[in-house]
Each structure stands twice: as structure tokens, then as C-alpha cells.
Design a protein around this motif. Structure first.
Motif, PDB file in Angstrom:
ATOM      1  N   HIS A 409      60.370  86.131  10.292  1.00  0.00           N
ATOM      2  CA  HIS A 409      60.306  87.580  10.475  1.00  0.00           C
ATOM      3  C   HIS A 409      61.388  88.294   9.674  1.00  0.00           C
ATOM      4  O   HIS A 409      61.164  89.391   9.156  1.00  0.00           O
ATOM      5  N   THR A 410      62.563  87.688   9.591  1.00  0.00           N
ATOM      6  CA  THR A 410      63.644  88.286   8.803  1.00  0.00           C
ATOM      7  C   THR A 410      63.234  88.407   7.343  1.00  0.00           C
ATOM      8  O   THR A 410      63.424  89.456   6.711  1.00  0.00           O
ATOM      9  N   ILE A 411      62.681  87.345   6.785  1.00  0.00           N
ATOM     10  CA  ILE A 411      62.236  87.368   5.398  1.00  0.00           C
ATOM     11  C   ILE A 411      61.142  88.413   5.197  1.00  0.00           C
ATOM     12  O   ILE A 411      61.158  89.176   4.223  1.00  0.00           O
ATOM     13  N   CYS A 412      60.196  88.477   6.119  1.00  0.00           N
ATOM     14  CA  CYS A 412      59.067  89.392   5.958  1.00  0.00           C
ATOM     15  C   CYS A 412      59.494  90.848   6.068  1.00  0.00           C
ATOM     16  O   CYS A 412      59.024  91.702   5.307  1.00  0.00           O
ATOM     17  N   PHE A 413      60.377  91.162   7.005  1.00  0.00           N
ATOM     18  CA  PHE A 413      60.825  92.545   7.147  1.00  0.00           C
ATOM     19  C   PHE A 413      61.592  93.005   5.905  1.00  0.00           C
ATOM     20  O   PHE A 413      61.387  94.114   5.403  1.00  0.00           O
ATOM     21  N   THR A 414      62.482  92.151   5.408  1.00  0.00           N
ATOM     22  CA  THR A 414      63.219  92.507   4.194  1.00  0.00           C
ATOM     23  C   THR A 414      62.278  92.634   3.005  1.00  0.00           C
ATOM     24  O   THR A 414      62.408  93.556   2.196  1.00  0.00           O
ATOM     25  N   SER A 415      61.330  91.733   2.895  1.00  0.00           N
ATOM     26  CA  SER A 415      60.358  91.791   1.800  1.00  0.00           C
ATOM     27  C   SER A 415      59.556  93.079   1.858  1.00  0.00           C
ATOM     28  O   SER A 415      59.348  93.739   0.829  1.00  0.00           O
ATOM     29  N   CYS A 416      59.069  93.433   3.038  1.00  0.00           N
ATOM     30  CA  CYS A 416      58.303  94.671   3.173  1.00  0.00           C
ATOM     31  C   CYS A 416      59.106  95.880   2.747  1.00  0.00           C
ATOM     32  O   CYS A 416      58.605  96.780   2.059  1.00  0.00           O
ATOM     33  N   THR A 417      60.367  95.927   3.149  1.00  0.00           N
ATOM     34  CA  THR A 417      61.226  97.052   2.799  1.00  0.00           C
ATOM     35  C   THR A 417      61.363  97.194   1.286  1.00  0.00           C
ATOM     36  O   THR A 417      61.216  98.289   0.724  1.00  0.00           O
ATOM     37  N   ILE A 418      61.647  96.084   0.608  1.00  0.00           N
ATOM     38  CA  ILE A 418      61.828  96.132  -0.847  1.00  0.00           C
ATOM     39  C   ILE A 418      60.515  96.445  -1.548  1.00  0.00           C
ATOM     40  O   ILE A 418      60.474  97.243  -2.499  1.00  0.00           O
ATOM     41  N   LEU A 419      59.428  95.834  -1.106  1.00  0.00           N
ATOM     42  CA  LEU A 419      58.129  96.059  -1.753  1.00  0.00           C
ATOM     43  C   LEU A 419      57.681  97.505  -1.603  1.00  0.00           C
ATOM     44  O   LEU A 419      57.109  98.081  -2.535  1.00  0.00           O
ATOM     45  N   VAL A 420      57.926  98.107  -0.451  1.00  0.00           N
ATOM     46  CA  VAL A 420      57.587  99.528  -0.262  1.00  0.00           C
ATOM     47  C   VAL A 420      58.388 100.400  -1.207  1.00  0.00           C
ATOM     48  O   VAL A 420      57.860 101.297  -1.873  1.00  0.00           O
ATOM     49  N   ASN A 421      59.689 100.154  -1.311  1.00  0.00           N
ATOM     50  CA  ASN A 421      60.532 100.960  -2.195  1.00  0.00           C
ATOM     51  C   ASN A 421      60.209 100.703  -3.659  1.00  0.00           C
ATOM     52  O   ASN A 421      60.299 101.618  -4.481  1.00  0.00           O
ATOM     53  N   ASN A 422      59.847  99.478  -4.007  1.00  0.00           N
ATOM     54  CA  ASN A 422      59.451  99.195  -5.381  1.00  0.00           C
ATOM     55  C   ASN A 422      58.171  99.922  -5.765  1.00  0.00           C
ATOM     56  O   ASN A 422      57.980 100.315  -6.916  1.00  0.00           O
ATOM     57  N   ALA A 423      57.277 100.103  -4.799  1.00  0.00           N
ATOM     58  CA  ALA A 423      55.999 100.765  -5.078  1.00  0.00           C
ATOM     59  C   ALA A 423      56.123 102.278  -5.145  1.00  0.00           C
ATOM     60  O   ALA A 423      55.205 102.945  -5.645  1.00  0.00           O
ATOM     61  N   CYS A 424      57.229 102.832  -4.659  1.00  0.00           N
ATOM     62  CA  CYS A 424      57.402 104.286  -4.651  1.00  0.00           C
ATOM     63  C   CYS A 424      57.356 104.835  -6.075  1.00  0.00           C
ATOM     64  O   CYS A 424      58.099 104.375  -6.954  1.00  0.00           O
ATOM     65  N   PRO A 425      56.514 105.846  -6.372  1.00  0.00           N
ATOM     66  CA  PRO A 425      56.338 106.300  -7.747  1.00  0.00           C
ATOM     67  C   PRO A 425      57.476 107.166  -8.262  1.00  0.00           C
ATOM     68  O   PRO A 425      57.675 107.257  -9.467  1.00  0.00           O
ATOM     69  N   ARG A 426      58.220 107.814  -7.375  1.00  0.00           N
ATOM     70  CA  ARG A 426      59.282 108.727  -7.796  1.00  0.00           C
ATOM     71  C   ARG A 426      60.468 108.608  -6.860  1.00  0.00           C
ATOM     72  O   ARG A 426      60.325 108.364  -5.662  1.00  0.00           O
ATOM     73  N   VAL A 427      61.657 108.805  -7.425  1.00  0.00           N
ATOM     74  CA  VAL A 427      62.869 108.697  -6.631  1.00  0.00           C
ATOM     75  C   VAL A 427      62.914 109.779  -5.552  1.00  0.00           C
ATOM     76  O   VAL A 427      63.328 109.529  -4.418  1.00  0.00           O
ATOM     77  N   ASP A 428      62.481 110.998  -5.887  1.00  0.00           N
ATOM     78  CA  ASP A 428      62.555 112.088  -4.914  1.00  0.00           C
ATOM     79  C   ASP A 428      61.429 112.022  -3.892  1.00  0.00           C
ATOM     80  O   ASP A 428      61.259 112.944  -3.095  1.00  0.00           O
ATOM     81  N   ALA A 429      60.654 110.941  -3.901  1.00  0.00           N
ATOM     82  CA  ALA A 429      59.629 110.715  -2.870  1.00  0.00           C
ATOM     83  C   ALA A 429      60.023 109.594  -1.921  1.00  0.00           C
ATOM     84  O   ALA A 429      59.233 109.213  -1.052  1.00  0.00           O
ATOM     85  N   LEU A 430      61.235 109.045  -2.073  1.00  0.00           N
ATOM     86  CA  LEU A 430      61.641 107.905  -1.261  1.00  0.00           C
ATOM     87  C   LEU A 430      61.630 108.224   0.223  1.00  0.00           C
ATOM     88  O   LEU A 430      61.211 107.408   1.047  1.00  0.00           O
ATOM     89  N   GLY A 431      62.121 109.402   0.593  1.00  0.00           N
ATOM     90  CA  GLY A 431      62.145 109.768   2.001  1.00  0.00           C
ATOM     91  C   GLY A 431      60.754 109.829   2.591  1.00  0.00           C
ATOM     92  O   GLY A 431      60.505 109.319   3.688  1.00  0.00           O
ATOM     93  N   ALA A 432      59.831 110.464   1.856  1.00  0.00           N
ATOM     94  CA  ALA A 432      58.463 110.583   2.345  1.00  0.00           C
ATOM     95  C   ALA A 432      57.784 109.220   2.432  1.00  0.00           C
ATOM     96  O   ALA A 432      57.102 108.906   3.422  1.00  0.00           O
ATOM     97  N   VAL A 433      57.967 108.387   1.402  1.00  0.00           N
ATOM     98  CA  VAL A 433      57.320 107.071   1.379  1.00  0.00           C
ATOM     99  C   VAL A 433      57.879 106.178   2.485  1.00  0.00           C
ATOM    100  O   VAL A 433      57.123 105.510   3.215  1.00  0.00           O
ATOM    101  N   ASN A 434      59.200 106.147   2.637  1.00  0.00           N
ATOM    102  CA  ASN A 434      59.782 105.325   3.693  1.00  0.00           C
ATOM    103  C   ASN A 434      59.449 105.871   5.074  1.00  0.00           C
ATOM    104  O   ASN A 434      59.272 105.098   6.023  1.00  0.00           O
ATOM    105  N   GLY A 435      59.362 107.197   5.189  1.00  0.00           N
ATOM    106  CA  GLY A 435      58.934 107.772   6.454  1.00  0.00           C
ATOM    107  C   GLY A 435      57.509 107.394   6.794  1.00  0.00           C
ATOM    108  O   GLY A 435      57.188 107.073   7.943  1.00  0.00           O
ATOM    109  N   PHE A 436      56.638 107.411   5.778  1.00  0.00           N
ATOM    110  CA  PHE A 436      55.240 107.023   6.005  1.00  0.00           C
ATOM    111  C   PHE A 436      55.132 105.546   6.364  1.00  0.00           C
ATOM    112  O   PHE A 436      54.381 105.175   7.272  1.00  0.00           O
ATOM    113  N   SER A 437      55.867 104.700   5.647  1.00  0.00           N
ATOM    114  CA  SER A 437      55.814 103.270   5.960  1.00  0.00           C
ATOM    115  C   SER A 437      56.330 103.004   7.369  1.00  0.00           C
ATOM    116  O   SER A 437      55.795 102.149   8.088  1.00  0.00           O
ATOM    117  N   GLN A 438      57.364 103.753   7.759  1.00  0.00           N
ATOM    118  CA  GLN A 438      57.879 103.587   9.101  1.00  0.00           C
ATOM    119  C   GLN A 438      56.867 104.048  10.145  1.00  0.00           C
ATOM    120  O   GLN A 438      56.758 103.471  11.231  1.00  0.00           O
TER     121      GLN A 438
END
Length: 521
Positions: A409-438
Motif C-alpha cells: 500500500h505504501t508503494i501504491c499510494f506514493t506511485s499514485c501521487t507521483i503519477l497524478v502529478n506527472n499527468a498534470c498538464p500545467r503547473v498552475d493546475a496542480l491544485g485543481a488536479v490534486n484536489g480532483f484526485s483526492q
């Protein structure tokens, strides 16, 4: 081609973020060892139906977080990360104190809901870490992102210990708490307040530390009318065509130099307002967020099942563990989380791609879930002294299961976090993308405990099934959820997740004359 600069990580700011993150999991996990006993004390259900109410208390946090997670993330895009994080800590403190005063199921439900309503810090902290590490290598980003679950692991060591050992303090420690007058009367009336109070105090220390030392990473810039006319012209004339060149400007906070990137992909920073949620949710973002949501479902299902399975009597399909024993087991899991973050995950990311690791671990979890119910059979295995019905082999089986599950679970949670941020198309969308993933994770976490509690209670009541079958139905359902998650992960395209799409090419002007000429043109 992205120009990556290997440079020292901003460890001071990362350490401050870690302190703010560390306080919250203590308040989140402190209730796990005693929540089953608390529901029993409410006298609202028979033993076989306790799982229903435990599931509702656990899921209400995620349900309310689902309602507000995107809003907190988008608010952090507009006003900054720091004020949102500090407010979230205040909400956590208020919630856990009220939960410790619970004398009824409704009070416990509402106070737990308040924590999810007022706290969107998980997604905002991920955005802050992503902004700090945007210009670093993939390996450095993985190392920094692993700090967030590492702090969760540390907190999940302390939280269950507090909940397991300090609930009912007057009964468990009469020499300390039985002669304190009004304090004794208060702790007798509210036997679960002490661990909640200490958790709130630790969170208060995190709030104070964050207030004085946490720095903003997301600078909200006002629109300028004169000095940046040329930059605004470039930004305003850019369109979404794939064959058009885009220009992104950034100021290096250390050198004061201007940094520029020309790219065929739309990574423009809008300095007036961040993009809308719809613009931020690209197909690759949606795909990983859905996968993340299903993993969150199986993780919270497992977390909910653990106290039910361990606290229930053997006649009701459980292990018959006490709150102290459950607290020790959960604290051990917290130690394993730290080991997984420090040693296991870094060594794997050096050898294999993050997405591949994620998929292999998900496949492993399916077989682990299916075998977990066999732990109760270990009561019938003679211990080292030849005696049956002892907990020796049960503890061995539980420790092995917890070790594999926690590292996975530790590996998967960290992986999900990085993969979501890597997929984010713009830096100024990080809050929205991470909020949506959450919110995707919270949506599943809101229904996961209720599903787990319902399946657990319904399977125990299904007397038309043989006992050995009905006590394992819940584990089979969990394995089915794990299978769905694995199938979704196999549909992810590695090209969309191995590097940060919103990464800006950093070129220091004083080190590269060509970049200086390019920025001036």
C-alpha cells in the motif's frame, strides 16, 4: 527535450511540509483501536451489526472530504497553498477534540464529518511538493514525494498507540488517573477523550510550526499593465493548436534570472487566473485518478476490515484481539511504512519504472487479500509448547500479512501521487488536479467502509452458508476490488506518466548566454 539540473533539494522547506503532514495522521488513526468499542458503548446494535455503524463513522470523513476537496484545491490555486494548509490543521484539531467528547453515535458521526469538511490538506500538500520539485529529476521527485506517506507512517505509529493504550485511562491506569478528582470524573465520563486530546495537542504544535516557518510555493501574481506587455502578448496570442510554439516564463528565486521554455505542448502559466477544472482534467489525468480511486477503495476497505476482523470474537469470524493488541499491530504497520519508504521504494525506482512497480504490487495484493482470512485458522496450529488455541501463530500470520500489505500500500499510494502529478498538464493546475484526485479517492473512501461493514455484517448473518465460507466472503469481495484496480492500471499508457508533463525547462541565464539572447527576443 527537457534539460534537467541535478541540484540539492530544498530540504528546509521539505522538512517543514513534513512536520505539517506528520500531525494529521495521528488524529486520523488514533480512533482505529477503540472505534469498535466506542460503538459498543453507544448500545445501538447487536454485536453482529456493529460493523454497520463503525463503517459509517469511518466513511463520513471521506464523504465530506469528497464534497470539499476540489474546492480546497482550487482555492489554493488562487490564494496560495499556505493559508489553506493552516486552516486544514485548525479543522483537524477542532474535529478530533469534539470526537473525544462523543457520547452518542450522531455526535461521533458529525464530529468526524467536520474533519473531512474543513481539511483538504492532502491534495494541497501534494501540490506544494510538486511545485518544489518540478525542475528536479524523476528519481529526486520520487524521493521527495515518498516523504508524505512516510510522515503518514510515522503518524500511524503514534496514533494507534495513543488510541490503544490511553482509551479508558481510569480503568487501565488506576494508579495514575483514579485520584485526580474532577479530572478522574471527566475521564470516566469521556473515556476516549485523552488520546484525542493528546492527538489534538500534537496537531497544534504542527499548526504553530507551520504558521511561523511554512513558506508559500505558489505565488499568485497580479496582472501587470506596462512592464510585461511583451510577455502578455505572447501568452494571449497562444492557442491550443498542437503545432504552435508556446512560451513559458519563470523567474529563478535564487539567481533572479529569467527562465524560458519553448514547447509544442500547452504548458503556459496564466498569471491572471488558473485554468478551469475542465481544462485541467485531460484524459490521462482522468485515467490515473480513476485508478487511484479504486486503489483507495481497496485500501480503505482493508483498513476498515482490519479492526473488525481483529476485534470481533472468534465465534463471529474474528481474532478476538483487545484494543491494546490492535494498537500494537497498527503501530507495527506504521514502522513497516517507514521501512518501505526509506529502503524498498527507492531501490525499486532505481531499477524499474514507477508504473510497472505499481502494476506488479497491485497484482500481488489480490492474492494477499484472498489469503488473509486464513489467519484465524492458525489458532488450531500447536504453538512451540504443543498447545492449541494460543495466539502465537496467529500473531506470526498477522505480522507477515501486515508487512506485505503495508509495503504494498505504501508503494501504491506514493506511485499514485507521483503519477497524478506527472499527468498534470500545467503547473498552475496542480491544485485543481490534486484536489480532483483526492475527491476520487474520497468518493471511494466514503463508500468503502460502509461496503465493508455491510458485507461483513451481512455475511455473518447469512447462516445458510457454512461458517468457514461466510467468514471469508468479505475477503473475497476485497480481492475482487483489487482485481478491478489491476485491470485499470494495465490500461494506463506509460508515455503519459513517466515524466512530469508540466515540468518547465530550467535554463540559468548567467550560465547560458544563448538562453539570455532567446529570452530577450
Amino acid at each position: 527535450m527537457s534539460h534537467k539540473i541535478e541540484k540539492p533539494l530544498p530540504m528546509r522547506q521539505i522538512a517543514i511540509i513534513a512536520v505539517c503532514r506528520f500531525a494529521e495522521p495521528i488524529c486520523f488513526t488514533v480512533i482505529f483501536p477503540f472505534v469498535v468499542q466506542m460503538v459498543r458503548d453507544f448500545h445501538i446494535a447487536e454485536e453482529q451489526n456493529v460493523g454497520y455503524y463503525v463503517g459509517l463513522i469511518t466513511s463520513c470523513f471521506a464523504l465530506t472530504q469528497l464534497l470539499t476537496g476540489i474546492h480546497w484545491g482550487m482555492l489554493s490555486d488562487r490564494i496560495g497553498r499556505r493559508p489553506v494548509i493552516l486552516q486544514g490543521l485548525i479543522g483537524t484539531i477542532t474535529s478530533i477534540l469534539l470526537f473525544g467528547l462523543s457520547k452518542s453515535f450522531v455526535w461521533a458521526l458529525l464530529s468526524r464529518s467536520l474533519c473531512g469538511l474543513l481539511n483538504g490538506n492532502v491534495g494541497v500538500l501534494k501540490s506544494m511538493v510538486s511545485e518544489l520539485t518540478m525542475d528536479y529529476s524523476a528519481h529526486q521527485r520520487a524521493r521527495v514525494f515518498s516523504i508524505l506517506p512516510l510522515m503518514y507512517g510515522l503518524g500511524s505509529i503514534i496514533g494507534p498507540m495513543l488510541g490503544g493504550f490511553l482509551s479508558h485511562p481510569v480503568t487501565n491506569f488506576p494508579n495514575v488517573f483514579s485520584q485526580l478528582g474532577a479530572v478522574t470524573d471527566f475521564l470516566t465520563e469521556y473515556p476516549y477523550f485523552l488520546p484525542c486530546f493528546i492527538s489534538a495537542f500534537i496537531c497544534l504544535l504542527g499548526l504553530i510550526f507551520g504558521f511561523f516557518f511554512l513558506e508559500e510555493t505558489h505565488v499568485v501574481q497580479e496582472k501587470k499593465s506596462n512592464s510585461n506587455d511583451e510577455e502578455e502578448a505572447l501568452l494571449n496570442t497562444s492557442t491550443s493548436k498542437n503545432d504552435q510554439q508556446y512560451a513559458t516564463f519563470k523567474t529563478n528565486s535564487t539567481t533572479g534570472s529569467v527562465q524560458v521554455k519553448h514547447s509544442p505542448t500547452p504548458t503556459i502559466h496564466n498569471e491572471v487566473a488558473p485554468p478551469t477544472l475542465r481544462e485541467s482534467l485531460t484524459p490521462s489525468v482522468l485515467a490515473i485518478c480513476i485508478t487511484y480511486g479504486f486503489f483507495a477503495l481497496q485500501a480503505v476497505f482493508m483498513d476498515e476490515l482490519f479492526p473488525l476482523f481483529t476485534a470481533s470474537s472468534r465465534s463471529h469470524g474474528g481474532l478476538g484481539f483487545s484494543p491494546n493488541e490492535i494498537g500494537m499491530a497498527l503501530s507495527y504497520a506504521g514502522v513497516v511504512t517507514i521501512i518501505g519508504q526509506i529502503f524498498v521504494l527507492p531501490s525499486l525506482t532505481k531499477r524499474y519504472s514507477l508504473l510497472r512497480i505499481f502494476q506488479v504490487v497491485l497484482a500481488t495484493m489480490i492474492f494477499l487479500y484472498m489469503s488473509q482470512g486464513l489467519i484465524r485458522v492458525l489458532y488450531y496450529v500447536p504453538d512451540l509448547h504443543g498447545q492449541q488455541n494460543t495466539k502465537f501463530w496467529v500473531w506470526v500470520g498477522l505480522i507477515v500479512n501486515l508487512t506485505i500489505k503495508t509495503i504494498g500500500h505504501t508503494i501504491c499510494f506514493t506511485s499514485c501521487t507521483i503519477l497524478v502529478n506527472n499527468a498534470c498538464p500545467r503547473v498552475d493546475a496542480l491544485g485543481a488536479v490534486n484536489g480532483f484526485s483526492q475527491c476520487c479517492a474520497s468518493a471511494m473512501r466514503s463508500v468503502g467502509p460502509a461496503i465493508c461493514g455491510t458485507v461483513w455484517a451481512a455475511s455473518l448473518s447469512a447462516t445458510f452458508f457454512p461458517f468457514q465460507l461466510r467468514v471469508n466472503i468479505t475477503f473475497f469481495v476485497l480481492a475482487l476490488i483489487g482485481t478491478i484496480t489491476y485491470i485499470l492500471s494495465k490500461r494506463l499508457n506509460p508515455d503519459n506518466y513517466e515524466t512530469a508533463h508540466a515540468r518547465e525547462e530550467v535554463v540559468h541565464v548567467h550560465e547560458n548566454a544563448e538562453a539570455e539572447n532567446e529570452s530577450s527576443n
